[in-house]
Design an enzyme around this catalytic site. Sequence first.
Site, short mmCIF file in Angstrom:
data_model
loop_
_atom_site.label_atom_id
_atom_site.label_comp_id
_atom_site.label_asym_id
_atom_site.label_seq_id
_atom_site.Cartn_x
_atom_site.Cartn_y
_atom_site.Cartn_z
N ASP A 35 26.49 19.33 -39.02
CA ASP A 35 25.73 19.70 -40.21
C ASP A 35 24.98 21.01 -39.95
O ASP A 35 24.14 21.07 -39.03
CB ASP A 35 24.75 18.57 -40.55
CG ASP A 35 24.12 18.72 -41.92
OD1 ASP A 35 24.42 19.70 -42.62
OD2 ASP A 35 23.31 17.85 -42.30
N CYS A 75 25.80 21.68 -47.99
CA CYS A 75 26.51 20.55 -47.43
C CYS A 75 27.30 19.69 -48.40
O CYS A 75 28.50 19.48 -48.23
CB CYS A 75 25.53 19.68 -46.65
SG CYS A 75 24.14 19.08 -47.63
N HIS A 143 25.58 11.80 -47.88
CA HIS A 143 24.98 12.78 -48.82
C HIS A 143 25.91 13.15 -49.96
O HIS A 143 25.98 14.30 -50.38
CB HIS A 143 24.52 14.03 -48.06
CG HIS A 143 23.36 14.72 -48.73
ND1 HIS A 143 23.06 16.06 -48.53
CD2 HIS A 143 22.42 14.27 -49.60
CE1 HIS A 143 22.00 16.40 -49.22
NE2 HIS A 143 21.59 15.32 -49.90
N ASP A 292 29.86 21.86 -42.08
CA ASP A 292 29.88 21.81 -43.54
C ASP A 292 29.43 23.09 -44.21
O ASP A 292 29.62 23.26 -45.42
CB ASP A 292 29.05 20.62 -44.05
CG ASP A 292 27.60 20.67 -43.62
OD1 ASP A 292 27.20 21.59 -42.88
OD2 ASP A 292 26.84 19.77 -44.02
N ASN A 293 28.84 24.00 -43.49
CA ASN A 293 28.47 25.33 -44.00
C ASN A 293 27.99 26.18 -42.84
O ASN A 293 27.92 25.70 -41.69
CB ASN A 293 27.38 25.24 -45.09
CG ASN A 293 26.18 24.40 -44.73
OD1 ASN A 293 25.97 23.33 -45.29
ND2 ASN A 293 25.37 24.86 -43.78
#
Length: 475
Positions: A35, A75, A143, A292-293
């Site tokens: 993450d 995310c 999430h 995720d980013n």
Amino acid sequence: MNRRAFLGLASAGAAAGRIAPLPNGPLNFIFILADDLGWADTGPYGADLHETPNLNRLAASGMRFTAAYAAAPVCSPTRASIMTGKHPARLHMTIWHEASQNPPRDRRLIPPVTVGSLPHQEVTIAEALKARGYSTAHVGKWHLGTAGSYPETQGFDVNIGGTFWGAPPTYFYPYRGNKRFGGEYRYVPHLEWGEPGEYLTDRLTAEALKIVDRVQQGPFLLNLWYHTVHTPIEGKPELVARYRDRIRPGMHHRNAAYAAMVHSLDENVGRILRRLNETGLADRTVVVFTSDNGGFIGNFEGQPATSNHPLRSGKGSLYEGGIRVPLLVRWPGVTEAGAVSEEPVTSCDLFRTMLAMAGATGAAADSGLDGLSLVPLLRNPRATLARDALYFHYPHYYDTTSPVSAVRARQWKLLEFHEDHRVELYDLARDPGESRNLAAQLPERAAELRGRLHRWLESVAAQMPEPNPDYPRAR
């Protein structure tokens, strides 16, 4: 194609023998997702402070992608793209749930109200593999919406830790409290009976290893989606001290606590790889590692979390630092050891790639996905994909950006900022740091790419921000 139609066709295809059998039996999948881990935060991508020997070994035994992109700079949208193979703009999931329903109204533009929970009509990778007889488990951050959209409702047999929240209140047991996030009381469920000092990244791995031991007789999909290195930036004290002593002038990475978190992440990747070797599963288990980013470059407790150098900006932005991510894939018996692919790829591609690895054809391959299979690249690192461009859309505000869309067509990348409709054009082959805007020098190329971007936005019915009639009075 909706979920019911897809699963019906998948089951029928399996019964009729239309799903291609694999010569050595079905593959297992372990999908490790970090993450907010930046493109340059690990050894395989040139980190100057962080030590990641296990990720180095994973890269050396599989394929490293140098131009892999998250589908979004934050995310939840990227996670949705992984789960469905569809672009966040098409899903109308372009920001996390907490920000989806009440966009800010004190800026020049009002962002759109978006979808906050992963819709049940979408087919997930867990459902697609479950239809082929896979056991499915999710461990860690989810999430992707409220309880009605938790992993158990999206094709997973097991969910440990996956909730509505995007970050834990602390990385130390009992993983609960209200110290941060506006005083909201948060917790990570299903992690009871720990001990003081226990670390979240370690505990999630322990739970994942239990699952591997339990399901090793049949094919399985294991999502191991760590919370680290998202804020709060908390490393083990002994590791923080170790990295503090290693910081030298000129280093781009200078946050010892962040370095400690990366260290623990790497240690736990090593635990997974060792268990695969110990159980004899390594030769039939695909391991995917990505983020995720891009890395978060904002301050935490007065210090920037990380640096994405040599890339520009970070999380939230559609500059390279916000969307380019590490991607390592080990496919035993297929990927060349130490292979490198420079082909631009995206998180949307991972759904179709895993389906292809699992031998799925027909309904699985024709279900309206935005991503392409990366199998040709995994078989031949010099191959290219039949795709002319990658597209990005973030119609929201973040500390690093105003609402923006972007397109990358081979070495060329164009960004359009929606507040004033200005465009920026970069030649990534010569300028990966996006320091020289060529839009004024190459107006025809900029116009062509802008037209392509507009046509794509229309084709996916992308939601757009609207002018704020009360601006600037609303400030």
